[in-house]
Design an enzyme around this catalytic site. Structure first.
Site, PDB file in Angstrom:
ATOM      1  N   HIS B 156       0.837  -1.205   0.000  1.00  0.00           N
ATOM      2  CA  HIS B 156       0.000   0.000   0.000  1.00  0.00           C
ATOM      3  C   HIS B 156       0.873   1.257   0.000  1.00  0.00           C
ATOM      4  O   HIS B 156       0.443   2.316   0.439  1.00  0.00           O
ATOM      5  CB  HIS B 156      -0.922   0.049   1.234  1.00  0.00           C
ATOM      6  N   SER B 277      14.109  20.701 -18.402  1.00  0.00           N
ATOM      7  CA  SER B 277      12.920  21.516 -18.582  1.00  0.00           C
ATOM      8  C   SER B 277      13.262  22.749 -19.398  1.00  0.00           C
ATOM      9  O   SER B 277      14.349  23.301 -19.273  1.00  0.00           O
ATOM     10  CB  SER B 277      12.390  21.937 -17.207  1.00  0.00           C
ATOM     11  N   LYS B 283      15.772  21.211 -13.316  1.00  0.00           N
ATOM     12  CA  LYS B 283      15.037  19.946 -13.462  1.00  0.00           C
ATOM     13  C   LYS B 283      15.845  18.835 -14.119  1.00  0.00           C
ATOM     14  O   LYS B 283      16.600  19.065 -15.052  1.00  0.00           O
ATOM     15  CB  LYS B 283      13.770  20.181 -14.289  1.00  0.00           C
ATOM     16  N   GLU B 290       8.757   7.686 -17.570  1.00  0.00           N
ATOM     17  CA  GLU B 290       7.375   8.162 -17.722  1.00  0.00           C
ATOM     18  C   GLU B 290       6.800   7.713 -19.067  1.00  0.00           C
ATOM     19  O   GLU B 290       5.622   7.345 -19.157  1.00  0.00           O
ATOM     20  CB  GLU B 290       7.341   9.690 -17.620  1.00  0.00           C
TER      21      GLU B 290
END
Lengths: 457, 457, 457, 457
Positions: B156, B277, B283, B290
């Site tokens: 969880h 970025s 970044k 992803e």
């Protein structure tokens, strides 16, 4: 240094990842939207003093020149052009030098691409809408031209009751009318401007977002920058819209493929919308309609693709969201080719009223008998049962309901009178159903008039 | 006359339909399979006397020359080339003249394309398999190299029990191992030859199908021609295989994206697998992962597309089936790029054992306390409840379970002895779990050995 | 205290969440599997000394008594029974007292439920397999009984070439045979024991997992505990298996619904598998087949549901995984009802060979003419074109290909001889296609023999 | 004779098919809608003289009595009650005798069930809408209560820029606001009356459809009877609506599950919305949110189920359409339980501002430095690159951006002035972003005001 980032990086990007990561292979088609957005943004930067008037002018002129290159097909995409934004900015720099580097001030590719896609969609939606309208028009024209033609209506693909062929045609008009309504509804949600949201937290230079919206033709501003950079709802809506439209087209295709079989023979596709076989010289196949039916899979798959990608994503921008564009573009391409083809099939369809008439079996009049009994005061449930027995009797005799005698009918129920054969008439059965939406000629004419009014808009 | 059909048609095909109908835009990549199939078929026609030896030789030589054109990139696809079969046959005709017209004898594009796709898949499957194996190898190598590293195990997403980092890595090895098993299983169903089924009813010239299968590397013959021309099961299986593999990759990506956050800080992606970025200079984003996660949508969508297309189709060949190829090709392209990238991410991943160690909170030892009580004869249910109270007590004190005293523990249960702190040890907790499949060092080593044996094959 | 947890909690669970969280409403059906797993686990705990022989015996007896309550329908589920594991353990405690609290030692509901579902599936798979076999048997029996019946074979739903009706029937046998193969393959991946993985890190009491596997009938052990508690691959595989099977059933249903129309009239469903209309007394609708076709949506939806849930989940156990069971149970329930119904439809199907014969139009012989020319040395491509002109000629004359004279044929090609009408014979056309998998009688008989051998197993 | 059909049938329905065919197991919940529709229909029959006033009154009274039985839970469903329509009509007959048999006059179950589902939906939509509003209210209340709390904003789950926690909360408000808009749009398409379409061709007794619509609360009439009996668009729309809403809920759940991890520690769920572990006494698991995330699969699956079922169906009514109801009911049940739970999670969520503050790393200020340079006239692209080097420098030194000296900054660019540290302030960074939709306090307050206005409606 062609990337829009990299100052903090020690190592170059893996070459496979460059290919995996790059979106220029499909997002180039946003070029006009990207440039329109940048022009508006340059003007907004000028208004808040980030750009001088000369810089803004140089940028606007430069962007227009870059657009002209795209329009003319002379723009060369370089391997280092990661996406359309990078490509445009790179080329702008080549053309106008230093000021190009100021265009991205306070803007991120996150709000930029969200704006581009919406602008692009606002341009495509009227095209889609016209194509749906074109198919609706073909249906109405055909319905008007063949108003006198009778055919069997089916439920469960079994003959049910006689209807007008035009009633069948118009049933698809109304499905498509709902599609038009839905498209109009979702367009309001496309016309929401994300520009000014920057990467996630909002533009820090007090840019005038209302002016940007007005210039670019958006009706509303996005209300929250975090949401705005990752909101793909309107794409999902468009994909669902297309998926539901496709189910309508698949049902139209299914009916026509059936009606064009040798066994039904109700219609025949024009040669222009048929193809042949490489081995069987006699074949004339309804490929146009089979593809329209089959492409439902592709479009439903595109919807599932986006929903699955969105599921469980952390909020704000994630790279996963780049996966929104290919399903969208593929769906638009599919429909923009398919809709005019289906319209062409309808416009050129040859009708065989005699085959339809031949398919009107007596059985289709069974409900008329039950309704007759109702008018004599027999409860419908009981009437239904009595007529079921008449159908059996005719079946055993190998004859039709019209061939049973008044005595035959009387043997089943004393409520049958001498006039019973009067209701066993296909045209009469049709004209009885004159409520709004019914198949009676007047009711179908009313549908056609309402449809023409909608098309006239 | 460039089409393979048309003798009975009065009118040309609608130009939009030509584009809608054409598959050459994507099926050109079947060229090698198509030509291999045609060469085998020419030899089979020779064996039954339809072709003379000279004709067969001319055809085989001609086809090899056409293949060389494709290989060299000099083959020019014409607008009239409806599909790869038409293109190859058209070009063969240009090169060798009349005998080309005999190649299609007793063969239909229906059995031809079904054969082409299977041949193509038989070539692609080993490539896919190698890519999966490459990722498995990266996982095993990493697991072996970092065998001493402890980390929190989660359920969880809440800290649960301490585990070895290598145990976490190996959990993905076994998911992929199931993928390899499934791929091997489905390959048996790909290696079934449809050629000889003709359009739907079977080849009428007594062609030797066993010889065709042997020459083309198929293990079995399709058993029914009607079924064979419309069987797309093995494509659906491959798409499902890819969709399930993608869920595995998406879970690996999800874990690593979390572990690479500033807050977890367990791992860091190499620059080569990160991007930056356009607006935020600091970044470093895990775009590679992803995209691997996001592309699950695309692949699940491709599966749904095919299943939706197949649903409710009349049996035998329908044009809808042409929609099988784009989802297949897109899926193959996606995985063939993605799998090596994910393997690269793993191979170059930097590990921060100190951050993992810092995340080992005392709470993770609660089960050890309950197990301690079990060994003292306390029923587990009761032990679980007592330890729950210890957790509360520590929570109220703002301390860890290791900070509670023996008296504290005794106040909760008399079964706690002076040795209670002995079980509050992360390494000990791990080594307790020495059953097969457990996280103890020896058990993880056994996993690694078993994995290496599988990779050694 | 009925929950299996809660010692550390201050507040009760929200009552809505209790309902949202509870799985007892659907997982009760795992009771036999759950109890079998617990009996084996109790014995394993005894072997490692956690339970005394008396305790183990009490537990085993108690569990058998609880199972008897379920079997007899006398077990009362309480609102506080969160899931089947809780319900069984609660009741066991009521029956045998304290020792019940020891059963959960070293076991988590995570490995418990994973074991239960697999045990349950291992029981259901043979049932499913028998149902598929039953439908295959119905197809073979029908094919054998009607071997002399001719019908038109279709592609694109247009008449293509004559085939045997038995060939059509057998085409579905082979689809289902692939389903059986796939089911056998996936069963090997179901028969993998997760028990002993505990919550995520493995059992800490040195439990003998091999003995557990042997007692419960599993062939292999899961290799990694983290993976084992969240591996739902075999459920996804079963759902895909069902989805692909459903596409086969949907195609069979589609064909039969068409063949049962008034216009085709090839077959008639038995009254037992038809229903009527509440308003149209004459209707006899193929509801059984429409539902079989329609339920494809449900089963594909169940597959998508699980894949979407799995996408992007953190590894190890997450509560999301509880969503695996309802799609599985719904799919099993659907197929276990649907398969025998479809088998019944086939077994009781009335055939109308005269309607099939009437649908054999001359056009279906066009390929025979082209093949005739091939045998005269005309290249097939040229022959195809010539016959296309013959089809047009017959069309213009409104006659069939058999009605054209030898002179007519000669006017199109000098290669037509006096014997041309000899090939215009439906039976001959069928018997030409004698390759393996072809529609010739001998080839179909061979299919039937091969099928019977497979059914005999 | 309990069936509404059967007069022409020789044999009883197969018992398995009776179960397969029956919908009473799920459509009983339409009872109130079914009875309301029948009452209106009885009055309409009276108006056209099919029923006498006495008959109509008997029917209306009888139907109200049947409804009272359902309401009281005393209605007994019999095995022979195929569906809710049959059950109600059967019971009406038992209560009032003969006149019951007249109720079905001119009405089919096809238009009846289409009407029932729409009436039912018109009752459920306000409930759904209230639940969404409830969650929106919880978000706004929380946002208003914690307006001073700062947190890191993320993109790619990497720290990006500081934002207000309330900005994050409000981002979900606006997603849900789009859901409300979409729900309002689709409601207009639900409120279209199909009654009067009969089986497919329209009511033959001149029933007053406008009066029926007015009595039942429908805004429009369906325009074509063929379309009306098979139009399931509004159900598909509702299912898509739910699927998109679920992606929003899944993203909210994902964020909160992450923020509730030990490693983030930004928030803590109330005990009432958490559950524990059967084996690990310390666990407190966010099951409520995991289920909300996981149930996205179920709802997307329900959408796919219906679209797949609709694909390629012949037009007009087919039995496949019966498969529309279970996905709809399951979706409604899921959301009606889930939405209040998620609202409860938000309302009771404990916030840890100190953990959020601790996560504000200097890196989050990098964009501020680049913007600083922009204000000095440095093009953003160049500024971005310079700041990238500052990030590297700080990284190499193991310090933060605030720890670099003015000299350090000057070494990278002469445009850095003595005031550079002034921009390195989280609060300042937030307040800069004051455009509409930005994260500045005033802008977030404006969002909250706008939201409250919408909730006030």
């Amino acid at each position: 240094m062609s990337k829009l980032w990299g100052g903090r990086f020690d190592k170059p990007t893996d070459t496979l990842l460059e290919r995996f990561n790059a979106s220029i292979g499909f997002d180039w088609r946003l070029y006009a939207a990207d440039i329109a957005g940048s022009i508006a943004y340059a003007r907004a930067l000028e208004r808040v003093g980030i750009l001088t008037t000369d810089e803004a002018m140089a940028i606007v002129d430069g962007l227009q020149a870059v657009k002209a290159e795209f329009d003319a097909g002379t723009f060369t995409i370089l391997p280092s052009d990661e996406d359309i934004h990078t490509a445009v900015e790179r080329r702008l720099g080549e053309r106008i030098g230093a000021p190009a580097g100021k265009l991205h001030t306070g803007r991120s590719r996150n709000d930029q691409v969200a704006t581009d896609v919406r602008l692009y969609l606002l341009g495509q939606i009227p095209v889609l809408r016209d194509h749906v309208r074109g198919l609706q028009r073909a249906l109405v024209d055909k319905a008007e031209a063949h108003l006198g033609v009778l055919m069997p209506g089916y439920t469960h693909l079994q003959p049910a009751q006689p209807i007008l062929f035009s009633h069948w045609l118009m049933s698809f008009f109304w499905m498509l009318q709902r599609d038009v309504e839905r498209l109009d509804d979702l367009t309001r949600r496309v016309a929401v401007l994300p520009l000014g949201s920057a990467a996630l937290a909002g533009n820090p230079f007090g840019i005038d977002r209302d002016a940007l919206a007005a210039e670019l033709g958006f009706a509303r501003l996005s209300e929250n920058s975090l949401d705005a950079v990752s909101d793909r709802d309107c794409i999902a809506e468009l994909l669902f819209w297309a998926a539901l439209l496709q189910t309508h087209l698949s049902r139209l295709a299914e009916d026509l493929i059936l009606y064009a079989t040798a066994e039904f023979g109700f219609v025949e596709l024009d040669d222009a919308y048929s193809t042949g076989s490489s081995i069987m010289p006699q074949k004339k196949n309804p490929d146009s309609l089979e593809l329209a039916r089959g492409k439902t899979g592709r479009v439903v798959g595109n919807l599932v693709a986006l929903l699955t990608t969105l599921k469980g994503l952390p909020s704000s921008y994630d790279k996963d969201l780049q996966e929104d564009k290919e399903p969208l573009f593929d769906t638009l391409d599919t429909l923009e080719l398919e809709l005019p083809i289906v319209a062409g099939v309808i416009r050129t369809l040859r009708i065989h009223p005699e085959r339809m008439a031949a398919a009107l079996r007596d059985d289709l009049l069974a409900t008329e008998l039950a309704d007759y009994l109702v008018r004599q005061g027999v409860p419908f449930r009981q009437g239904h049962h009595i007529v079921g027995q008449a159908v059996r009797l005719a079946g055993e005799r190998g004859c039709g309901l019209r061939d049973l005698t008044v005595d035959d009918y009387r043997s089943l129920s004393p409520y049958f009178g001498d006039d019973v054969h009067g209701v066993l008439d296909f045209r009469r059965a049709i004209e009885q159903r004159s409520v709004p939406g019914g198949t009676a000629t007047a009711a179908v004419k009313a549908q056609i008039e309402a449809a023409k009014a909608l098309l006239g808009e």
